[in-house]
Each structure stands twice: as structure tokens, then as C-alpha cells.
Motif scaffolding. Structure first.
Motif, short mmCIF file in Angstrom:
data_model
loop_
_atom_site.label_atom_id
_atom_site.label_comp_id
_atom_site.label_asym_id
_atom_site.label_seq_id
_atom_site.Cartn_x
_atom_site.Cartn_y
_atom_site.Cartn_z
N ARG A 181 -35.22 -32.92 -12.71
CA ARG A 181 -34.43 -31.79 -12.23
C ARG A 181 -33.77 -31.09 -13.51
N TYR A 182 -33.58 -31.66 -14.67
CA TYR A 182 -33.12 -31.00 -15.79
C TYR A 182 -34.25 -29.94 -16.28
N VAL A 183 -35.38 -30.65 -16.28
CA VAL A 183 -36.65 -29.64 -16.77
C VAL A 183 -36.68 -28.52 -15.84
N TRP A 184 -36.50 -28.63 -14.43
CA TRP A 184 -36.58 -27.56 -13.81
C TRP A 184 -35.56 -26.51 -14.00
N LEU A 185 -34.30 -27.07 -14.27
CA LEU A 185 -33.26 -26.34 -14.34
C LEU A 185 -33.32 -25.48 -15.58
N ALA A 186 -34.21 -25.72 -16.58
CA ALA A 186 -34.29 -25.04 -17.86
C ALA A 186 -35.10 -23.95 -17.58
N ARG A 187 -35.84 -23.82 -16.51
CA ARG A 187 -36.45 -22.41 -16.12
C ARG A 187 -35.46 -21.16 -15.45
N LEU A 188 -34.26 -21.41 -15.34
CA LEU A 188 -33.31 -20.48 -15.08
C LEU A 188 -33.11 -19.41 -16.32
N SER A 189 -32.75 -18.39 -16.03
CA SER A 189 -32.64 -17.28 -17.00
C SER A 189 -30.96 -17.81 -17.68
N ASP A 190 -30.88 -17.46 -18.87
CA ASP A 190 -29.58 -17.57 -19.52
C ASP A 190 -28.39 -17.26 -18.79
N GLU A 191 -28.38 -16.07 -17.89
CA GLU A 191 -27.17 -15.97 -17.19
C GLU A 191 -27.02 -17.04 -16.18
N LEU A 192 -27.85 -17.24 -15.37
CA LEU A 192 -27.96 -18.24 -14.53
C LEU A 192 -27.56 -19.53 -15.01
N LEU A 193 -28.17 -20.13 -16.04
CA LEU A 193 -27.90 -21.40 -16.72
C LEU A 193 -26.37 -21.33 -17.04
N GLY A 194 -25.86 -20.06 -17.57
CA GLY A 194 -24.34 -20.02 -17.87
C GLY A 194 -23.30 -20.27 -16.74
N MET A 195 -23.95 -19.71 -15.58
CA MET A 195 -23.15 -20.04 -14.28
C MET A 195 -23.28 -21.52 -13.93
N VAL A 196 -24.27 -22.33 -14.27
CA VAL A 196 -24.06 -23.56 -13.77
C VAL A 196 -23.22 -24.30 -14.89
N ASP A 197 -23.32 -24.15 -16.34
CA ASP A 197 -22.31 -24.50 -17.26
C ASP A 197 -20.68 -24.17 -16.61
N ALA A 198 -20.45 -23.10 -16.07
CA ALA A 198 -19.44 -22.86 -15.62
C ALA A 198 -19.10 -23.28 -14.44
N LYS A 199 -19.77 -24.18 -14.00
CA LYS A 199 -19.56 -24.64 -12.37
C LYS A 199 -19.50 -23.78 -11.27
N LYS A 200 -20.18 -22.32 -11.58
CA LYS A 200 -20.16 -21.54 -10.34
C LYS A 200 -21.56 -21.73 -9.61
N ILE A 201 -22.43 -22.28 -10.16
CA ILE A 201 -23.58 -22.88 -9.52
C ILE A 201 -23.79 -24.25 -9.61
N GLY A 202 -23.94 -25.05 -8.68
CA GLY A 202 -24.14 -26.49 -8.69
C GLY A 202 -25.46 -27.04 -9.44
N ILE A 203 -25.71 -27.99 -9.86
CA ILE A 203 -26.83 -28.56 -10.55
C ILE A 203 -28.13 -28.17 -9.36
N ALA A 204 -27.53 -28.82 -8.00
CA ALA A 204 -28.61 -29.05 -7.03
C ALA A 204 -29.24 -27.41 -6.55
N GLN A 205 -28.13 -26.78 -6.37
CA GLN A 205 -28.47 -25.21 -6.17
C GLN A 205 -29.13 -24.43 -7.19
N GLY A 206 -28.78 -24.98 -8.56
CA GLY A 206 -29.58 -24.54 -9.66
C GLY A 206 -30.85 -24.87 -9.61
N VAL A 207 -31.28 -26.21 -9.17
CA VAL A 207 -32.79 -26.57 -9.29
C VAL A 207 -33.51 -25.61 -8.27
N ASP A 208 -33.06 -25.44 -7.01
CA ASP A 208 -33.45 -24.59 -6.03
C ASP A 208 -33.78 -23.22 -6.74
N ILE A 209 -32.89 -22.65 -7.29
CA ILE A 209 -32.95 -21.30 -7.58
C ILE A 209 -33.97 -21.27 -9.00
#
Length: 296
Positions: A170-198
Motif C-alpha cells: 500500500r505504501y509502495v503504491w502511495l509513493a506514486r502520488l504527486s508531491d502535492e497529493l502526498l502532502g495532502m495525505v501527510d496533512a490528513k486531508k486525504i486518507g491512506i486508503a483513498q490515497g492508494v486508490d488515487i
């Protein structure tokens, strides 16, 4: 903190050379006091080095006792050394006003160095999802280069932190997110599960999501993330479609708590919580039926 300082003074080390007996360890490794200016950050280093409260403690300790545990480095093609383990110790040394730091010099390959760099940091408590994602992705690639493949590799990647291969994936998939979207995951604006889908969206599609989220400040539900992934796979995900999906109204969760003293006047102690809940629901059903009749 006082107890820590006390215990440190009991095992106080007179000098680095007393520990290692000079310029080489028993195994023949080179150990040096490297100039801080010659120590360079590991390429693509995914972990933050912050001047936070923990860094204050590190700086104070280094100021009193020096660097007790040497860093690990490897010779750098452009001169100097690349830090494999010891980025925080280097920063603490700088803040403490030192010019050098003890390091062990080893000739690791890129893959070996990556694995050690990740394992030496991954167990820290304050790691952000973006740091863990990038670190696991780096280690996974390094282990694949070394000849490991398949699900067992994912299990090996998570071994140092005691995490399952499924979590690592799941984290390896999450690493494919753009820096902006990963920043939103860090800020809890996007959840881990939602981030994986995106993360299954293309770079362009991810940019659409970023634009709409920045524009609206909306959060992303599980259903919305799944829909984004579904439309992304079929190639139908346009900016307008992302706006439409993220504008969908989310069901509001309603929770009402009634204090015990307000209920006790209506129910004796013989009634269980389930009994009380059942009766309240039944009364509400009756009230709803009467209310419906009165409107007709």
C-alpha cells in the motif's frame, strides 16, 4: 531528560579512538573523523531532518559527549562521502558547533546503501506517510535489483519495521502520488486508503484531482476515491468529471448521546442498554408513523 544525561555520563566515552583503536576497526574498516562539509545527503533521502525538539536534545547530547555512535558513509564519486546513516547526527554536530564527525567508511553498492539507509530510519515514531511511502518504494526497488521478486520481497521490505507485505504494498503504491497529493495525505486531508486508490491515476489525472481539491478544499470519501480510480482506468477521467465526482454530497454521520441521568427516570436498572435502545427505536417508529399521518 536528567535521567538520560545521568546514564550517559556513567558510560562516558573518553574518545572515539579509545573505542575503535585508531583509524581502523577490527574488521579492517576505515573509521575517520570526517569534515562535516565533506558529508553529503544520501541521494533521494526520503526522511526529514528537522530542527525540532528532538534535534535540540540531539544537539545538547553531542555538545556534552560528542557523537557516541559513528555514522555510516560511502565514498562519493564527486568527492567527499555520501551519508547512509547519520543525517541527524550531522545536523546535531553542526548545531553543536563541531567541524567533524566520526564515521565508518564502507564501499556499499547503491542497492546495499539504500536498504541500510531505509532500515536505519524506518522504525522512528514520527515518520510521515510520505516518508514511509518513498522509503519503502526505494527499498523495494533495491531488493528487486538484488534478485528478490514477488510477494516475499514485500514481506522482506517491511521486516525491519515489523510490517506485513500487504502494508508495504500500500505504501509502495502511495509513493506514486504527486508531491502535492502526498502532502495532502501527510496533512490528513486525504486518507491512506483513498490515497492508494488515487495513486492508480496517471500524472495528468492526479493533477486534475489536485486542482479540484485545492480549489474546493473538499475531502475525499472512500466511495469518491474508488470512483476516481474506476473512471481513471477507463480513460474517462477529465477535469470536469473529477469536479463532478468530488462535488458529490457525502452522507453526514449523525451521532446522538443521551446522558444516563436523563434516561434513568424512565427505565429501572433491570433494563439493559440493548433493551433501552430497542424501546427508544420502537417509540421513534411510532412517533414517525403518527407524524406521517398528521401530514396527510
Amino acid at each position: 531528560m536528567g535521567s538520560k544525561a545521568g546514564s550517559a555520563s556513567k558510560v562516558r566515552l573518553n574518545s572515539f579512538d579509545d573505542l575503535f583503536g585508531g583509524a581502523e576497526s577490527a574488521s579492517g574498516e576505515q573509521i575517520i573523523h570526517a569534515k562535516l562539509e565533506e558529508l553529503h545527503t544520501f541521494k533521494g533521502h526520503p526522511f526529514r531532518v528537522l530542527d525540532d525538539e528532538k534535534m535540540e536534545e540531539t544537539t545538547e547530547s553531542i555538545g556534552k559527549y560528542g557523537v557516541l555512535v559513528p555514522g555510516i558513509v560511502r565514498p562519493r564519486a564527486g568527492g567527499g562521502y555520501e551519508i547512509i546513516a547519520g543525517h541527524r547526527r550531522k545536523r546535531g554536530s553542526e548545531r553543536a558547533g563541531l567541524d567533524t564527525m566520526p564515521v565508518i567508511v564502507r564501499n556499499y553498492t547503491d542497492d546495499e546503501a539504500t536498504i541500510i539507509m531505509v532500515d536505519s530510519n524506518i522504525q522512528r515514531e514520527d515518520i510521515l506517510p510520505s516518508e514511509k511511502a518513498r522509503a519503502y518504494a526505494m527499498k523495494y526497488e533495491a531488493m528487486k535489483h538484488q534478485g528478490s521478486k514477488g510477494g516475499s520481497t514485500l514481506d522482506e521490505v517491511g521486516e525491519a519495521a515489523g510490517e506485513s507485505g500487504k502494508t508495504v504494498q500500500r505504501y509502495v503504491w502511495l509513493a506514486r502520488l504527486s508531491d502535492e497529493l502526498l502532502g495532502m495525505v501527510d496533512a490528513k486531508k486525504i486518507g491512506i486508503a483513498q490515497g492508494v486508490d488515487i495513486s492508480f491515476l496517471s500524472e495528468e489525472q492526479q493533477q486534475y484531482v489536485t486542482v479540484i481539491l485545492q480549489e474546493t478544499g473538499a475531502s475525499v470519501s472512500n466511495a469518491q476515491a474508488a470512483k476516481l480510480k474506476e473512471y481513471g482506468k477507463s480513460g474517462e477521467l477529465t477535469l470536469a468529471m473529477v469536479r463532478l465526482i468530488l462535488a458529490e454530497e457525502k452522507p453526514k454521520e449523525r451521532k446522538v448521546t443521551i446522558k444516563g441521568d436523563k434516561i434513568s427516570r424512565y427505565f429501572s436498572e433491570d433494563y439493559s442498554n440493548d433493551d433501552i435502545e430497542g424501546i427508544i427505536i420502537q417509540l421513534l417508529e411510532e412517533w414517525n408513523a403518527m407524524n406521517g399521518l398528521s401530514k396527510q
